[in-house]
Scaffold this motif. Structure first.
Motif: not given
Length: 242
Positions: A105-112
């Motif tokens: 989770l912490l390594q995942e980029p946030q969707p725009g």
């Protein structure tokens, strides 16, 4: 060793293992805890591993005749509650991220199309609420003035929102999520749950997801968002001990 964080384990142990352990077996443990609040005089936690834990006030333990009991089983205990006229509120599933899932989770980029909401979003949030049913609003309990609020947008329209607030004055953030009916099944809720959960971790909180046992859609959402079942939690219904 638990697959869940020390924050999660310490929170539950503070209720179910603090006090006088009056019965213990592989399948069941009962703790008489004098520090339980008036709204939680009796609680049940059945872990995903299948062990039932009860915490209750010493007065209720005495009323139920649980001191010096032998040979208790989860089924016998539930029968004792029924015979004493003690009703339960109705269990919730409780989900958390285990450590591997937290790292992912912490390594995942946030969707725009996902962002945090603020007071400046009052108008779009009011429109969002106006397009949801009263039942959905009550069930989800998503509010703009909660500790943290995140939303998913489609063409500047808020279509899904989740909010969090600290639970029981602990480093645990309980969340609700709501997607407008015509936008369900498109992955918005999963993305919003993951985004608000990343925010909780960044603030030093453990994200928590709860839903009623008959809410199969919410349970499926929790799992699709990467959370794992910790157990089911229930409390005594108000007034059932009178």
């Amino acid at each position: 060793m638990s697959e869940f964080s020390s924050t999660v384990e310490s929170f539950w142990q503070s209720s179910f293992l603090s006090g006088d352990i009056i019965f213990s077996s592989d399948a069941l443990s009962i703790c008489a805890n004098p520090d339980l609040g008036a709204d939680r005089q009796l609680m049940l936690l059945e872990t995903a591993a299948g062990k039932l834990q009860m915490a209750l006030t010493p007065a209720l333990a005495d009323k139920l005749g649980l001191y010096l009991q032998t040979g208790l089983t989860p089924a016998l205990l539930r029968q004792k509650l029924q015979d004493a006229g003690i009703a339960l509120h109705g269990a919730d599933y409780v989900f958390y991220f285990n450590e591997p899932a937290r790292q992912d989770l912490l390594q995942e980029p946030q969707p725009g199309h996902i962002r945090q909401l603020s007071e400046a979003d009052e108008a779009v949030f009011a429109e969002f609420q106006g397009n949801a049913s009263e039942q959905d609003l009550d069930d989800a309990y998503v509010e703009l003035d909660h500790w943290a609020v995140f939303g998913a947008f489609e063409q500047d329209r808020l279509v899904c929102a989740a909010s969090m607030y600290p639970w029981d004055e602990q480093q645990i953030a309980d969340q609700g999520v709501l997607t407008l009916p015509s936008f369900r099944g498109q992955g918005h809720a999963r993305s919003v749950v993951r985004a608000i959960s990343r925010h909780a971790y960044a603030q030093g909180y453990e994200p928590q997801f709860r839903c009623q046992l008959d809410n199969t859609a919410s349970a499926a959402l929790a799992q699709s968002a990467g959370l794992s079942l910790y157990g089911t939690w229930d409390v005594m219904a108000s007034g059932s001990d009178e």
